[in-house]
Design an enzyme around this catalytic site. Structure first.
Site, PDB file in Angstrom:
ATOM      1  N   GLY A  32     -42.560  11.649  90.720  1.00 29.85           N
ATOM      2  CA  GLY A  32     -42.297  10.260  91.095  1.00 29.85           C
ATOM      3  C   GLY A  32     -42.119   9.357  89.896  1.00 29.85           C
ATOM      4  N   ALA A  33     -41.392   9.861  88.886  1.00 28.01           N
ATOM      5  CA  ALA A  33     -41.291   9.110  87.628  1.00 28.01           C
ATOM      6  C   ALA A  33     -40.025   8.266  87.529  1.00 28.01           C
ATOM      7  CB  ALA A  33     -41.363  10.076  86.449  1.00 28.01           C
ATOM      8  N   ASN A  34     -39.420   7.956  88.683  1.00 29.08           N
ATOM      9  CA  ASN A  34     -38.193   7.153  88.618  1.00 29.08           C
ATOM     10  C   ASN A  34     -38.451   5.656  88.801  1.00 29.08           C
ATOM     11  OD1 ASN A  34     -38.914   7.360  91.263  1.00 29.08           O
ATOM     12  ND2 ASN A  34     -36.886   7.843  92.046  1.00 29.08           N
ATOM     13  N   THR A  35     -39.695   5.294  89.113  1.00 29.67           N
ATOM     14  CA  THR A  35     -39.995   3.886  89.366  1.00 29.67           C
ATOM     15  C   THR A  35     -41.477   3.603  89.094  1.00 29.67           C
ATOM     16  OG1 THR A  35     -40.000   2.158  91.069  1.00 29.67           O
ATOM     17  CG2 THR A  35     -40.374   4.386  91.826  1.00 29.67           C
ATOM     18  N   GLY A  36     -41.806   2.332  88.906  1.00 33.51           N
ATOM     19  CA  GLY A  36     -43.208   1.914  88.812  1.00 33.51           C
ATOM     20  C   GLY A  36     -44.017   2.590  87.730  1.00 33.51           C
ATOM     21  N   ILE A  37     -45.260   2.931  88.083  1.00 28.71           N
ATOM     22  CA  ILE A  37     -46.197   3.514  87.128  1.00 28.71           C
ATOM     23  C   ILE A  37     -45.671   4.837  86.567  1.00 28.71           C
ATOM     24  CG2 ILE A  37     -48.561   4.362  86.813  1.00 28.71           C
ATOM     25  CD1 ILE A  37     -49.287   2.811  89.369  1.00 28.71           C
ATOM     26  N   GLY A  38     -45.067   5.643  87.433  1.00 25.48           N
ATOM     27  CA  GLY A  38     -44.557   6.949  87.009  1.00 25.48           C
ATOM     28  C   GLY A  38     -43.509   6.819  85.926  1.00 25.48           C
ATOM     29  N   SER A 160     -56.849   6.370  93.645  1.00 24.12           N
ATOM     30  CA  SER A 160     -56.908   4.921  93.797  1.00 24.12           C
ATOM     31  C   SER A 160     -58.327   4.490  94.140  1.00 24.12           C
ATOM     32  CB  SER A 160     -55.978   4.492  94.930  1.00 24.12           C
ATOM     33  OG  SER A 160     -56.228   3.147  95.296  1.00 24.12           O
ATOM     34  N   TYR A 185     -53.800   5.952 104.095  1.00 29.03           N
ATOM     35  CA  TYR A 185     -53.627   5.915 102.638  1.00 29.03           C
ATOM     36  C   TYR A 185     -54.979   6.160 101.950  1.00 29.03           C
ATOM     37  CZ  TYR A 185     -52.641   4.199  97.936  1.00 29.03           C
ATOM     38  OH  TYR A 185     -52.525   4.089  96.569  1.00 29.03           O
TER      39      TYR A 185
END
Length: 300
Positions: A32-38, A160, A185
């Site tokens: 998931g490294a295409n956006t945000g924290i990643g 989290s 979640y």
């Protein structure tokens, strides 16, 4: 900004990873490294070594990777397709990776979903449980031998603070009897903490495994909730930027002082409090065996 506002902002920003450790010749996977924290985690690690960006959306991932390559000057930022909502995709990703790369030093299970309306993965798992827990569980299982061969190696699971509100509802894991997307979640984030705990116990330091809370971050994670998106906009001053949110992931991946630290939970680049449910070894063991059963794997 006033002095008060500045000190508030500094407080919100939280801890920063001070380590300058280089990862020359080392390989890291970030899901998931295409956006945000990643994406910010990938950017930071790309300044240090080779990074595999594992994402569902290839077009977005390519855009992120080329931006990171341009900024860091590191051409070894490689995009691979991985959909954690489909075990077939996870197996294909692992198979290709193992065929192409002889080593793996860092696995960051970062990708996740939050507040989805009720839905199921390709394999019939409730979406939060499937993407946030079972997907990373299977991915880690498939890559573990390569991590062991490359040791010292690290597994970093992004959990989290929400794990405090979670419980593992073995009688209704897929939320078919009752479903609340906020709680779903929380349950999945508790599963991350328990998985990390049991994994660390089993690995006994050959490969380390730690979990973390990135902080409350301005990211696309809340896209399924109009109310949350609205609140996020109003309170954005009190939220971390994705770069600030990535600091604890980077810290867990590279900090030299964590070389032999395993089974811990971090926030703001320091050890943090784990809920009593997150420290329950019996639940951790049971979740492990139920996860293996659901995925049809034997992991002893």
């Amino acid at each position: 900004l006033t002095a008060a506002a500045l000190s508030c902002r500094r407080y919100v920003a939280g801890g920063q990873c001070k380590s300058t450790a280089k990862l020359e010749g080392k390989v890291a996977i970030i899901t998931g490294a295409n956006t945000g924290i990643g994406k910010e985690t990938a950017r930071e690690l790309a300044r240090r070594g080779k990074v595999i960006v594992a994402c569902r959306d290839i077009a977005k991932a390519e855009a992120a990777a080329s931006e990171i390559r341009a900024e860091t000057g590191n051409q070894q930022v490689i995009v691979k397709k991985l959909d954690l909502a489909d075990t077939k995709s996870i197996r294909e990703f692992a198979e290709k990776f193992l065929a192409e790369e002889k080593e793996l030093h860092i696995l960051i299970n970062n990708a996740g979903v939050m507040l989805c309306p009720y839905s199921k993965t390709a394999d019939g798992f409730e979406m939060h449980l499937g993407v946030n827990h079972l997907g990373p569980f299977l991915l880690t299982f498939l890559l573990l031998e390569r991590l062991k061969q490359s040791a010292p190696a690290r597994i970093v699971n992004v959990s989290s603070l929400a794990h405090h509100g979670g419980r593992i509802r073995f009688h209704d894991l897929h939320g078919e009897k009752s479903y609340n997307r906020g709680l779903a979640y929380c349950h999945s984030k508790l599963a991350n903490v328990l998985f990390t705990r049991e994994l660390a116990r089993r690995l006994q330091g050959k490969v380390t495994a730690n979990a973390l809370h990135p902080g409350s971050v301005r990211s696309e994670l809340v896209r399924h909730s109009f109310v949350m998106m609205w609140l996020w906009k109003i309170f954005s001053f009190f939220l971390k930027t994705p770069w600030e949110g990535a600091q604890t992931s980077v810290y867990c991946a590279v900090a030299e002082e964590l070389d032999s630290v395993t089974g811990q939970y971090f926030s703001d680049c320091q050890p943090a409090y784990v809920s009593p449910r997150g420290r329950d070894d019996e639940t951790a063991k049971k979740l492990w065996s139920v996860s293996c059963e659901l995925l049809g794997i034997q992991w002893d």
